[in-house]
Design a protein around this motif. Structure first.
Motif, PDB file in Angstrom:
ATOM      1  N   LYS A   1      -6.439 -12.745 -41.694  1.00 44.72           N
ATOM      2  CA  LYS A   1      -6.096 -13.040 -40.305  1.00 44.72           C
ATOM      3  C   LYS A   1      -4.593 -13.174 -40.180  1.00 44.72           C
ATOM      4  O   LYS A   1      -3.951 -13.898 -40.946  1.00 44.72           O
TER       5      LYS A   1
ATOM      6  N   ASP B   1      -9.511  -7.377 -37.382  1.00 46.87           N
ATOM      7  CA  ASP B   1     -10.228  -7.696 -36.152  1.00 46.87           C
ATOM      8  C   ASP B   1     -10.276  -9.191 -35.867  1.00 46.87           C
ATOM      9  O   ASP B   1     -10.706  -9.594 -34.784  1.00 46.87           O
ATOM     10  N   SER B   2      -9.849 -10.025 -36.796  1.00 49.67           N
ATOM     11  CA  SER B   2      -9.780 -11.464 -36.541  1.00 49.67           C
ATOM     12  C   SER B   2      -8.346 -11.933 -36.290  1.00 49.67           C
ATOM     13  O   SER B   2      -8.081 -13.129 -36.191  1.00 49.67           O
TER      14      SER B   2
ATOM     15  N   GLY C   1      -8.157  -6.965 -33.120  1.00 49.46           N
ATOM     16  CA  GLY C   1      -8.286  -8.369 -32.787  1.00 49.46           C
ATOM     17  C   GLY C   1      -7.995  -8.624 -31.323  1.00 49.46           C
ATOM     18  O   GLY C   1      -8.371  -7.841 -30.446  1.00 49.46           O
TER      19      GLY C   1
END
Length: 362
Positions: free
Chosen positions: A171, A189-190, A218
């Motif tokens: 992240k 995607d986070s 994200g």
């Protein structure tokens, strides 16, 4: 040896491995902070067995054990013959201009590296492991052979030189007025980009600048502050790069409903969107606040526009089915909430009619 001497200034060099416990620190006269003009070098491995404070001078080692016992409040910490490994459940902090540099090795972070107005870097390919964290505020990072982020990196108002790759389990969060990257950047995607817009002049809204390729995924979370309200069609270029690849970036945040997300081959632009027909409050979303405005003003003559009705204007004559249909057709705009099913409309109408009856009877 077991003697003791005074180390007021200059450079002290020890060629052998050293265990720097309280007794040894006292012998070397470095139990007090290494201030400006005091530079200490251990050419072998330094095992930091007691707190060692650097406040403007420097500590140079071939290798280091227990770096978490260092207190870096200015000055420099240099590792020149091995990797710098931060163990899990430990942390290394550098503040007020301190620098952490690995000149012939990598940073292997399994714990936590915290930087405030400081810098850190390594010459070889480095890793922020799963479960590890790097936090930088007004700080600069340089990784000549890149940094792979499997954990969490949070950067506020800083710069990064080298490739930064965030893997599927990692992240990356970017925030602050300006972030600068020299190298390729990959977001997972986070990951999140947190942006605030307080005006339309340079310096009044947050930006990210990159010289190479940026792959975005994200969330891009946007907020408005200072009472600023953009006009419809107004554009804010919040990210520029040599190349932008969209891997699934989505707009989020309290002002998400105010903007359209526009991704071009070399930029990300936030364009102020027209208000949704059911956004009566003017906050960029269509939700219970707008429903309450409709209920509390059902049947009211127009003009005047009711108090609190700061968004999409009601139709002339009265607040009635036109506004109800506008609300239902745009319900959930800016919130990610689905438009109500017909059954919801059936349940809503009696409430509206009852409310209208009470107003007339009153």
């Amino acid at each position: 040896g077991i003697g003791r001497f005074t180390f007021d200034s200059g450079t002290l060099v020890l060629r052998d491995d050293q265990t720097l416990d309280p007794v040894r620190l006292a012998q070397l006269d470095i139990a007090s902070p290494l201030g400006v003009g005091r530079d200490f070098t251990v050419e072998g491995t330094a095992t930091i067995a007691a707190p060692l404070v650097v406040t403007g001078g420097s500590l140079t080692v071939g290798a280091v054990v227990n770096p978490e016992n260092l207190i870096l409040d200015g000055g420099g910490f240099f590792v020149n013959a091995s990797d710098l490994t931060i163990a899990a459940l430990t942390s290394v902090a550098a503040t007020d201009g301190a620098g952490v540099a690995v000149s012939n090795g990598a940073l292997v972070n399994n714990g936590e590296l915290n930087l405030i107005r400081s810098g850190a870097g390594a010459t070889l390919a480095s890793t922020n492991a799963a479960g590890a964290q790097i936090n930088g505020i007004n700080s600069n990072l340089q990784f000549n052979d890149g940094l792979t982020n499997e954990g969490e990196i949070n950067l506020i108002n800083g710069s990064f030189i080298g490739d930064l790759t965030t893997t599927a389990g990692g992240k990356l969060t970017l925030a602050g007025t300006t972030s600068f990257f020299s190298g390729d950047v990959t977001l997972s995607d986070s990951s999140s980009i947190l942006l605030d817009i307080a005006g339309d002049e340079a310096g009044e809204f947050d930006t990210v600048t990159a010289t190479n390729e940026v792959t975005v995924d994200g969330l891009l979370s946007v907020s408005l502050s200072g009472g600023f309200e953009p006009t419809v069609g107004q554009e804010f270029t919040v990210l520029t790069a040599n190349s932008v690849i969209d891997a699934g970036l989505a707009l989020a945040g309290p002002a998400a409903g105010v903007f359209d997300l526009v991704i071009t081959p070399n930029s990300i632009v936030l364009r102020a969107a027209a208000a949704a027909a059911g956004d009566f409050s003017g906050d960029g979303v269509v939700n219970n606040e707008d429903l309450n405005l409709l209920l509390s003003n059902w049947g009211a003559a127009v003009p005047p526009v009711p108090t609190g009705w700061n968004g999409s204007l009601p139709s002339p004559a009265a607040i009635d089915n036109d506004e109800l249909n506008a609300l239902l057709n745009t319900w959930g705009f800016g919130t990610g909430t689905a438009v109500p099913e017909p059954s919801t409309l059936v349940l809503l109408l009696p409430a509206l009619l009852a409310h209208r009856t009470r107003r007339r009877c009153g």
